[in-house]
Write a protein that holds these residues in place. Structure first.
Motif, short mmCIF file in Angstrom:
data_model
loop_
_atom_site.label_atom_id
_atom_site.label_comp_id
_atom_site.label_asym_id
_atom_site.label_seq_id
_atom_site.Cartn_x
_atom_site.Cartn_y
_atom_site.Cartn_z
N PRO A 153 5.25 8.30 -4.22
CA PRO A 153 4.27 9.25 -3.64
C PRO A 153 3.23 9.70 -4.67
N ARG A 175 0.66 6.98 -5.11
CA ARG A 175 -0.28 7.01 -3.98
C ARG A 175 -1.34 8.09 -4.17
N SER A 219 -2.29 3.91 -0.21
CA SER A 219 -0.98 4.10 0.43
C SER A 219 -0.08 2.87 0.35
N GLU A 233 3.13 3.74 3.93
CA GLU A 233 3.52 5.06 4.41
C GLU A 233 3.95 5.03 5.88
#
Length: 265
Positions: A45, A48, A54, A69
């Motif tokens: 995460p 990202r 993503s 995601e």
């Protein structure tokens, strides 16, 4: 898309990530923005967020994994193929191999490989004397399958060798069939995304959002009739109208929701 490694990568992981980055750029014709980034101690995460991207392809010591995601992680695993191969070793029957009348030395074209479960069983069943060509039109599943077949290690006797023998080609199956000589494969096999999905299938869930959703065309079957020497097999939902539409006269149904249509040549 970001290409990275697991934490504290070995040099060979970084080299594999670099090679994978080059493959993605080449296959995609530079349409995809691919960036090779160091993992350091960033969580996925955090990566990202840091790079505003993503999609992540991660190279670990054992495999490559694709993260998008809100979707299941995609990676290669033999899945039910390992169970089916164990059954073959024990002298049990496999419905697909029986319908194919598989023989040592057969040449098989799997037009819709996905993550290669059926291609792997075919490769094992040819007893090392045949050839399985597995086509996958979509880039991400193709790379996951190609690398997975080369990296995965199994404790099932003969399965690693069966994986390594499979030739994986990134191609649209209709385009590929058009280029093949007459009677060049003994078996042509098609397992497209079902027109009536089986949503409870866990083995399909990770690839469903990446797979080619198009139906098999009548032109594809015409080419398959020319290329196949012995049999064409279509895997579909047992209630599908695709068998009748595409001219598969014989349909073998089972107690599951899966059925096989057969054209004998």
């Amino acid at each position: 898309m970001l290409i990275t490694t697991s934490y504290d990568p070995q040099p060979e992981q970084w080299e594999a990530a670099l090679a994978l980055s080059g493959q993605l750029k080449q296959l995609d014709g530079s349409q995809m923005a691919v960036r090779l980034v160091e993992r350091k101690q960033f969580s996925l995460p955090r990566l990202r967020q840091r790079y505003s991207d993503s999609d992540i392809m991660l190279v670990s010591r054992e495999r490559i994994e694709y993260y998008q995601e809100h979707q299941p992680v995609l990676f290669f695993h033999p899945s039910t193929a390992a169970i089916r191969i164990k059954r073959l070793i024990n002298g049990e029957h496999d419905p697909l191999m029986e319908l194919s009348a598989i023989q040592a030395g057969d040449r098989i074209l799997d037009c819709t490989a996905g993550l290669g479960s059926d291609a792997l069983v075919y490769s094992f069943a040819t007893q090392g004397n045949g050839q399985v060509t597995a086509l996958e039109s979509r880039i991400i599943p193709y790379l996951v399958l190609k690398h997975g077949l080369g990296m995965y290690h199994s404790e099932v006797p003969g399965m690693d060798e069966a994986m390594r023998r499979i030739e994986v080609v990134q191609a649209d199956h209709y385009d590929y069939l058009q280029k093949q000589p007459d009677n060049s494969y003994d078996i042509v096999y098609l397992d497209p995304m079902f027109r009536k999905p089986i949503h409870e299938s866990s083995s399909i869930s990770a690839i469903r959002f990446l797979a080619d959703p198009r139906a098999v065309t009548e032109l594809t079957i015409l080419e398959a009739r020319r290329v196949a020497k012995r049999v064409i097999i279509l895997k579909e939902h047992r209630d599908s109208g695709e068998f009748a539409r595409l001219g598969f006269a014989a349909v073998k149904r089972s107690t599951t929701k899966i059925a096989y249509g057969v054209i004998t040549l």
